[in-house]
Write an enzyme that holds these catalytic residues in place. Structure first.
Site, PDB file in Angstrom:
ATOM      1  N   ASP A 129      16.773  46.909  -7.124  1.00  0.00           N
ATOM      2  CA  ASP A 129      16.811  47.097  -8.548  1.00  0.00           C
ATOM      3  C   ASP A 129      17.850  46.244  -9.353  1.00  0.00           C
ATOM      4  O   ASP A 129      18.473  45.740  -8.794  1.00  0.00           O
ATOM      5  CB  ASP A 129      17.000  48.838  -8.840  1.00  0.00           C
ATOM      6  CG  ASP A 129      18.368  49.224  -8.282  1.00  0.00           C
ATOM      7  OD1 ASP A 129      18.677  48.767  -7.418  1.00  0.00           O
ATOM      8  OD2 ASP A 129      19.045  49.958  -8.893  1.00  0.00           O
ATOM      9  N   GLU A 194      20.186  51.311  -6.678  1.00  0.00           N
ATOM     10  CA  GLU A 194      21.901  51.316  -6.667  1.00  0.00           C
ATOM     11  C   GLU A 194      22.378  51.214  -8.202  1.00  0.00           C
ATOM     12  O   GLU A 194      23.462  51.832  -8.086  1.00  0.00           O
ATOM     13  CB  GLU A 194      21.973  49.830  -5.965  1.00  0.00           C
ATOM     14  CG  GLU A 194      23.340  49.460  -5.586  1.00  0.00           C
ATOM     15  CD  GLU A 194      24.322  49.007  -6.799  1.00  0.00           C
ATOM     16  OE1 GLU A 194      25.277  48.748  -6.602  1.00  0.00           O
ATOM     17  OE2 GLU A 194      23.864  48.492  -7.810  1.00  0.00           O
TER      18      GLU A 194
END
Length: 506
Positions: A129, A194
């Protein structure tokens, strides 16, 4: 085809002596450099043009983690997974891939079976991400176009952290083509969230591997700081900081609910005013400063490289203990207060990041809220922080709620371990023996915290094997015009390739 080559020499760093000695017993010769010398040369060739084009393709998937977790682009993640499968065929034929996560299963767990299953495994990590684009008009190139121009690959995620996903998989693809099978089992863990805490992805995977009976892990390796000249205040040299511990994560909502109404008849104190007063109190009462063992390790390594006229002060920190604060340690704290990075290492930080209230100029809002993000230092629990906030604000009109997947600061990994020496060796083989390498107390956080919090993750270390052109590039992280030098794509791949080679001797 462009080739990337590198060479240098390696030796295991000198052992840290006399850690329990008092400052007065710390003779000058004991506080000497901890930097390695005599590193064996290594030559690796990487097809940079082809690797850059593959990474550019990965950057084109907008795998964004938004603050609203329900604002999740499923097609972007699924497309990214399909792209990895097509791009790294040997990895996907050889390794077992699982798509995991709770409640959204979009994190990747690859298992590369080792020849000796009795050995402790290795976990290599990166995350899929990326953060949102706050100011798209300020970018020189479309942030999700994966543009290659002027010697750089431009785009969100090129550095943080798809660059490391591709470096790991490129190295594995090269190794498999050469007929390599690791002696230890490898796990590649690539989380989906994350940037918003990591609990759905790697938090779930860490729990799952523990449930499956995974015991001690030989090495957990994840991202943190890149390499750069002048990265650490006071050291102009090229520096690689190996994270041995990281701070925790906690976000608290401060909320005021009350009567709204017309702005022509305002109350004595508005909801926004009550909230503003609370924030003012909180920012005026920072958490107390303290030293911890991660900082002491850090300055045992960095201290000899810093100005010589401050050597006694750094020695006092390196060889000190928590029984009592010496005058030299107090001087150190006063010096550290002067810069944001070093000040953050000293205590739990407080950052007001979201504030919401009114919606119209002539309407008194019935609600006002703020979100305050805390990065807990070692020893500061969630309960301690929430009680501290309540005591400082001292206003029953404000409700305080944990709105995060909160995590505590991690345990401290040993900088004297063979794992630390292995990472240092690999860094020096790739980036040169002249770099300064030191343990580091990471003030941010990465997904590795979910392993470091467990007994199986005691050997957790973090560094981003990426050389920045200049420390002035640091604002590009989460900022405008994120980019990576093409030649550094080759060195990042070379790092993971050589790390796998070096692990065979352990």
């Amino acid at each position: 085809m462009k080739s990337f080559k590198h060479s240098l020499l390696y030796s295991v760093p000198a052992a840290l002596l006399g850690i329990g000695l008092s400052v007065s017993a710390c003779a000058e010769q004991e506080f000497t450099s901890m930097q390695s010398e005599d590193v064996d040369p290594v030559v690796i060739e990487v097809d940079i043009d082809a690797a850059a084009k593959r990474l550019a393709g990965g950057v084109r998937f907008p795998t964004i983690s938004n603050e609203d977790r329900d604002d999740f682009d499923v097609k972007a993640f699924e497309g990214f997974h399909d792209y990895l499968e097509k791009t790294f065929p040997n990895v996907h034929k050889t390794l077992k891939r699982e798509v995991l996560g709770d409640p959204r299963p979009y994190s990747l767990l690859y298992t590369w079976e080792g020849k000796d299953p009795s050995l402790e495994p290795v976990i290599l990590m990166a995350h899929q991400d990326v953060v949102p684009i706050a100011s798209p008009d300020e970018w020189s190139y479309d942030p999700f176009a994966g543009t290659i121009d002027k010697g750089y690959l431009w785009g969100r995620g090129s550095w943080d952290d798809k660059g490391m996903i591709f470096a790991i998989l490129e190295a594995a693809e090269m190794k498999i083509k050469e007929g390599f099978q690791p002696t230890r089992t490898y796990y590649f863990v690539m989380g989906q969230d994350e940037e918003v805490g990591g609990g759905e992805g790697v938090g779930h995977i860490a729990d799952l591997l523990e449930e499956r009976g995974m015991g001690d892990v030989y090495l957990v390796f994840d991202e943190s700081a890149p390499l750069a000249e002048g990265l650490f205040p006071g050291i102009p040299d090229n520096t690689a900081l190996i994270g041995i511990a990281q701070k925790g994560y906690l976000s608290l909502e401060l909320r005021v609910d009350g009567v709204g109404g017309h702005s022509s008849q305002p109350p004595e104190t508005s909801n926004i005013g009550i909230l503003a007063a609370a924030i003012t109190k909180l920012e005026a009462a920072p958490f107390p400063y303290k030293l911890n063992d991660a900082l002491r390790h850090q300055y045992r390594w960095l201290g000899p490289e810093l100005p010589k006229d401050q050597k006694d002060m750094y020695a006092a920190v390196a060889f000190g203990n928590d029984d009592e604060m010496t005058e030299l340690e107090q001087q150190f704290i006063e010096m550290m207060e002067g810069q944001e990075l070093t000040r953050a290492m000293l205590h739990t930080t407080t950052a007001v990041t979201i504030i919401e209230g009114g919606v119209k100029a002539n309407v008194m809002p019935p609600m006002a809220r703020a979100v305050v993000n805390f990065r807990p230092t070692i020893g500061d629990s969630k309960e301690y922080i929430m009680n501290y906030v309540r005591d400082v604000i001292d206003d029953e009109r404000i409700t305080i709620t944990d709105v995060s997947q909160s995590t505590p600061a991690t345990k401290i990994a040993d900088p004297h371990s063979e794992q630390y020496a292995l990472i240092e060796k690999t860094l020096r083989q790739i980036y040169g023996n002249e770099i300064i390498v030191a343990p580091f107390f990471v003030v941010g956080g990465a997904d590795a915290k979910y392993f470091a919090a467990k007994s199986l993750g005691v050997n957790t270390y973090t560094v981003t094997p990426l050389q920045l052109e200049s420390v002035a590039d640091m604002p590009r992280l989460h900022g405008v015009d994120e980019r990576i030098q093409l030649k550094e794509i080759g060195r990042s791949i070379g790092f993971y390739y050589q790390l796998m080679t070096n692990l065979e001797s352990q």
